[in-house]
Write a protein that holds these residues in place. Structure first.
Motif, PDB file in Angstrom:
ATOM      1  N   PRO A 210       0.776  -1.248   0.000  1.00 53.79           N
ATOM      2  CA  PRO A 210       0.000   0.000   0.000  1.00 53.79           C
ATOM      3  C   PRO A 210       0.799   1.285   0.000  1.00 53.79           C
ATOM      4  O   PRO A 210       0.236   2.336  -0.323  1.00 53.79           O
ATOM      5  CB  PRO A 210      -0.850  -0.126   1.273  1.00 53.79           C
ATOM      6  N   TRP A 211       2.093   1.264   0.346  1.00 53.75           N
ATOM      7  CA  TRP A 211       2.856   2.516   0.321  1.00 53.75           C
ATOM      8  C   TRP A 211       3.541   2.746  -1.019  1.00 53.75           C
ATOM      9  O   TRP A 211       4.242   3.726  -1.210  1.00 53.75           O
ATOM     10  CB  TRP A 211       3.868   2.550   1.456  1.00 53.75           C
ATOM     11  N   LYS A 212       3.316   1.863  -1.982  1.00 56.90           N
ATOM     12  CA  LYS A 212       3.927   1.988  -3.299  1.00 56.90           C
ATOM     13  C   LYS A 212       2.856   2.243  -4.357  1.00 56.90           C
ATOM     14  O   LYS A 212       1.676   1.976  -4.140  1.00 56.90           O
ATOM     15  CB  LYS A 212       4.710   0.710  -3.640  1.00 56.90           C
ATOM     16  N   TYR A 213       3.285   2.761  -5.518  1.00 53.51           N
ATOM     17  CA  TYR A 213       2.360   3.017  -6.613  1.00 53.51           C
ATOM     18  C   TYR A 213       1.764   1.715  -7.146  1.00 53.51           C
ATOM     19  O   TYR A 213       2.327   0.627  -6.994  1.00 53.51           O
ATOM     20  CB  TYR A 213       3.063   3.773  -7.741  1.00 53.51           C
ATOM     21  N   GLY A 214       0.614   1.851  -7.803  1.00 57.34           N
ATOM     22  CA  GLY A 214      -0.180   0.697  -8.199  1.00 57.34           C
ATOM     23  C   GLY A 214       0.496  -0.293  -9.107  1.00 57.34           C
ATOM     24  O   GLY A 214       0.131  -1.476  -9.113  1.00 57.34           O
ATOM     25  N   PHE A 215       1.481   0.138  -9.904  1.00 62.86           N
ATOM     26  CA  PHE A 215       2.106  -0.837 -10.800  1.00 62.86           C
ATOM     27  C   PHE A 215       2.980  -1.822 -10.030  1.00 62.86           C
ATOM     28  O   PHE A 215       3.471  -2.802 -10.598  1.00 62.86           O
ATOM     29  CB  PHE A 215       2.908  -0.147 -11.914  1.00 62.86           C
ATOM     30  N   LYS A 216       3.147  -1.605  -8.731  1.00 66.39           N
ATOM     31  CA  LYS A 216       3.881  -2.549  -7.885  1.00 66.39           C
ATOM     32  C   LYS A 216       2.931  -3.620  -7.344  1.00 66.39           C
ATOM     33  O   LYS A 216       3.197  -4.235  -6.317  1.00 66.39           O
ATOM     34  CB  LYS A 216       4.534  -1.799  -6.732  1.00 66.39           C
ATOM     35  N   GLY A 217       1.831  -3.863  -8.023  1.00 65.90           N
ATOM     36  CA  GLY A 217       0.839  -4.842  -7.590  1.00 65.90           C
ATOM     37  C   GLY A 217       0.679  -5.939  -8.626  1.00 65.90           C
ATOM     38  O   GLY A 217      -0.390  -6.060  -9.249  1.00 65.90           O
ATOM     39  N   ILE A 218       1.696  -6.738  -8.826  1.00 68.77           N
ATOM     40  CA  ILE A 218       1.697  -7.758  -9.868  1.00 68.77           C
ATOM     41  C   ILE A 218       0.530  -8.727  -9.695  1.00 68.77           C
ATOM     42  O   ILE A 218       0.209  -9.143  -8.580  1.00 68.77           O
ATOM     43  CB  ILE A 218       3.059  -8.491  -9.888  1.00 68.77           C
ATOM     44  N   LYS A 219      -0.089  -9.104 -10.800  1.00 67.13           N
ATOM     45  CA  LYS A 219      -1.313  -9.901 -10.799  1.00 67.13           C
ATOM     46  C   LYS A 219      -1.048 -11.346 -11.223  1.00 67.13           C
ATOM     47  O   LYS A 219      -0.036 -11.647 -11.834  1.00 67.13           O
ATOM     48  CB  LYS A 219      -2.344  -9.276 -11.742  1.00 67.13           C
ATOM     49  N   SER A 220      -2.004 -12.219 -10.891  1.00 67.52           N
ATOM     50  CA  SER A 220      -2.000 -13.621 -11.346  1.00 67.52           C
ATOM     51  C   SER A 220      -0.614 -14.245 -11.191  1.00 67.52           C
ATOM     52  O   SER A 220      -0.004 -14.736 -12.138  1.00 67.52           O
ATOM     53  CB  SER A 220      -2.480 -13.701 -12.800  1.00 67.52           C
ATOM     54  N   ILE A 221      -0.126 -14.252  -9.965  1.00 67.34           N
ATOM     55  CA  ILE A 221       1.241 -14.678  -9.673  1.00 67.34           C
ATOM     56  C   ILE A 221       1.367 -16.205  -9.726  1.00 67.34           C
ATOM     57  O   ILE A 221       0.526 -16.925  -9.180  1.00 67.34           O
ATOM     58  CB  ILE A 221       1.669 -14.162  -8.290  1.00 67.34           C
ATOM     59  N   VAL A 222       2.445 -16.689 -10.372  1.00 66.94           N
ATOM     60  CA  VAL A 222       2.707 -18.123 -10.438  1.00 66.94           C
ATOM     61  C   VAL A 222       4.064 -18.508  -9.853  1.00 66.94           C
ATOM     62  O   VAL A 222       4.331 -19.697  -9.660  1.00 66.94           O
ATOM     63  CB  VAL A 222       2.624 -18.653 -11.889  1.00 66.94           C
ATOM     64  N   ARG A 223       4.907 -17.513  -9.567  1.00 67.41           N
ATOM     65  CA  ARG A 223       6.238 -17.854  -9.058  1.00 67.41           C
ATOM     66  C   ARG A 223       6.754 -16.745  -8.146  1.00 67.41           C
ATOM     67  O   ARG A 223       6.609 -15.561  -8.456  1.00 67.41           O
ATOM     68  CB  ARG A 223       7.217 -18.072 -10.210  1.00 67.41           C
ATOM     69  N   ILE A 224       7.355 -17.157  -7.036  1.00 69.21           N
ATOM     70  CA  ILE A 224       8.000 -16.253  -6.088  1.00 69.21           C
ATOM     71  C   ILE A 224       9.390 -16.816  -5.814  1.00 69.21           C
ATOM     72  O   ILE A 224       9.527 -17.986  -5.434  1.00 69.21           O
ATOM     73  CB  ILE A 224       7.193 -16.136  -4.781  1.00 69.21           C
ATOM     74  N   THR A 225      10.422 -15.995  -6.009  1.00 66.81           N
ATOM     75  CA  THR A 225      11.794 -16.466  -5.914  1.00 66.81           C
ATOM     76  C   THR A 225      12.600 -15.579  -4.975  1.00 66.81           C
ATOM     77  O   THR A 225      12.606 -14.352  -5.133  1.00 66.81           O
ATOM     78  CB  THR A 225      12.463 -16.473  -7.303  1.00 66.81           C
ATOM     79  N   ALA A 226      13.275 -16.188  -4.009  1.00 68.81           N
ATOM     80  CA  ALA A 226      14.173 -15.460  -3.112  1.00 68.81           C
ATOM     81  C   ALA A 226      15.553 -15.374  -3.757  1.00 68.81           C
ATOM     82  O   ALA A 226      16.093 -16.387  -4.211  1.00 68.81           O
ATOM     83  CB  ALA A 226      14.251 -16.166  -1.767  1.00 68.81           C
ATOM     84  N   LEU A 227      16.107 -14.160  -3.797  1.00 70.76           N
ATOM     85  CA  LEU A 227      17.351 -13.918  -4.529  1.00 70.76           C
ATOM     86  C   LEU A 227      18.350 -13.118  -3.690  1.00 70.76           C
ATOM     87  O   LEU A 227      17.951 -12.353  -2.802  1.00 70.76           O
ATOM     88  CB  LEU A 227      17.064 -13.129  -5.814  1.00 70.76           C
ATOM     89  N   ALA A 228      19.615 -13.256  -4.030  1.00 72.19           N
ATOM     90  CA  ALA A 228      20.653 -12.446  -3.391  1.00 72.19           C
ATOM     91  C   ALA A 228      20.805 -11.095  -4.067  1.00 72.19           C
ATOM     92  O   ALA A 228      21.210 -10.115  -3.430  1.00 72.19           O
ATOM     93  CB  ALA A 228      21.984 -13.193  -3.409  1.00 72.19           C
ATOM     94  N   GLU A 229      20.473 -11.016  -5.366  1.00 80.68           N
ATOM     95  CA  GLU A 229      20.641  -9.787  -6.138  1.00 80.68           C
ATOM     96  C   GLU A 229      19.289  -9.201  -6.531  1.00 80.68           C
ATOM     97  O   GLU A 229      18.292  -9.919  -6.644  1.00 80.68           O
ATOM     98  CB  GLU A 229      21.458 -10.075  -7.408  1.00 80.68           C
ATOM     99  N   GLN A 230      19.274  -7.894  -6.777  1.00 83.76           N
ATOM    100  CA  GLN A 230      18.041  -7.203  -7.158  1.00 83.76           C
ATOM    101  C   GLN A 230      17.522  -7.731  -8.496  1.00 83.76           C
ATOM    102  O   GLN A 230      18.250  -7.753  -9.485  1.00 83.76           O
ATOM    103  CB  GLN A 230      18.303  -5.704  -7.264  1.00 83.76           C
ATOM    104  N   PRO A 231      16.256  -8.128  -8.562  1.00 77.47           N
ATOM    105  CA  PRO A 231      15.719  -8.674  -9.805  1.00 77.47           C
ATOM    106  C   PRO A 231      15.235  -7.575 -10.745  1.00 77.47           C
ATOM    107  O   PRO A 231      14.968  -6.444 -10.315  1.00 77.47           O
ATOM    108  CB  PRO A 231      14.531  -9.515  -9.316  1.00 77.47           C
ATOM    109  N   PRO A 232      15.103  -7.873 -12.027  1.00 82.31           N
ATOM    110  CA  PRO A 232      14.505  -6.910 -12.957  1.00 82.31           C
ATOM    111  C   PRO A 232      13.012  -6.760 -12.682  1.00 82.31           C
ATOM    112  O   PRO A 232      12.373  -7.661 -12.137  1.00 82.31           O
ATOM    113  CB  PRO A 232      14.748  -7.551 -14.327  1.00 82.31           C
TER     114      PRO A 232
END
Length: 302
Positions: A210-232
């Protein structure tokens, strides 16, 4: 799971369902006038005449179904959402696949009434149904070296016709820093207004920050990945000079096409008094500490 956040809004604060679902048509009907939203503590708003079911489900942003606001209504019904699962992988101790049945039975689905703001300059108060993303990540067992979380939308061009064209880089991807992902305000939403998530709004499960703009609300999610580096992230790839990784609401940084400094609430009337946009969409007390020492005006940090 233990509840770690206390709601400060009530259903009386929420944007009426007809206004939320029909916001694009409402804006179009105002002849192109700028219609902005409220930030900070929501106030009672004047009720608008409810729209028909056809109207309230006809205007959405979901580029997987096309660029027109009417495309999701036309094509989202062909999206198959059952069965559905989310793969959780990367730097976790317990990688695996969670079905929606697992999710709905294992995690506490509760109503979260949040102020929400979009880069297109409207905002509202929406009652989401969902659970804290931190609960899912805790079950997965995030490892210490994981500093970011990446999200990916379904890639199914035979059901999502927008993916048949190079509108954006597919599949749609998003990301959070790990401390943002673990914050109790960050949820995985499974519905709105006490009902299952409509296809055109991101069924069956989407991200809400909620503190971020609306495009930070990805829809219909199928994968969540924990990473060491910042993702695109999709919008940073599409317009790197405009959209950075963080997408925090900052009234001191204008979008190239409009000011972010003031707002007017959707549903409050075209001539309602404008008010100042609040930092982090009114959640400064809760999240400002996450960004201490960062230049929140720098392109890479917006």
């Amino acid at each position: 799971m233990a509840r770690r956040w206390t709601n400060d809004l009530t259903r009386s604060d929420a944007t009426p369902r007809s206004v939320y679902m029909n916001r694009r048509q409402l804006m179009a009907g105002l002849g192109g006038a700028s219609l902005l939203g409220v930030a900070g503590r929501a106030h009672a708003q004047e009720e608008l005449e409810p729209n028909s079911l056809e109207e309230i489900t006809s205007y959405n942003n979901f580029y997987e179904f096309g660029t027109s606001k009417t495309d999701p209504k036309k094509y989202a019904d062909q999206l198959t959402t059952e069965p559905w699962s989310i793969e959780v992988d990367g730097l976790v101790d317990n990688p695996g696949r969670f079905s929606m049945e697992d999710i709905l039975s294992q995690f506490d689905i509760e109503e979260r009434i949040y102020r929400m703001r979009c880069v297109e300059a409207w905002s509202m108060v929406i009652p989401w149904n969902g659970f804290e993303l931190a609960d899912l990540l805790s079950v997965a067992g995030v490892q210490d070296e994981a500093k970011f979380v990446a999200f990916q939308t379904l890639m199914r061009p035979e059901e999502m016709p927008g993916q048949q064209y190079p509108i954006l880089e597919w599949p749609y991807v998003e990301g959070l820093r790990m401390d943002e992902a673990m914050h109790p305000l960050t949820i995985m939403a499974t519905g709105i207004y006490g009902e299952p998530m409509p296809n055109q709004n991101g069924a069956p499960i989407r991200l809400v920050v909620p503190w971020k703009y609306g495009f930070k609300g990805i829809k219909s999610i199928v994968r969540i990945t924990a990473l060491a580096e910042q993702p695109p992230t999709t919008w940073a790839l599409a317009a790197p000079g405009v959209y950075g990784f963080y997408a925090n609401v900052n009234p001191n940084v204008d979008h190239p096409n409009w000011s972010q400094a003031t707002e007017r609430r959707v549903g409050g009337g075209l001539f309602s008094k404008r008010r100042d946009t609040l930092m982090f969409n009114g959640y400064e007390d809760e999240v400002a500490s996450l960004y201490e020492g960062m230049d929140l005006t720098a392109t890479e940090n917006i």
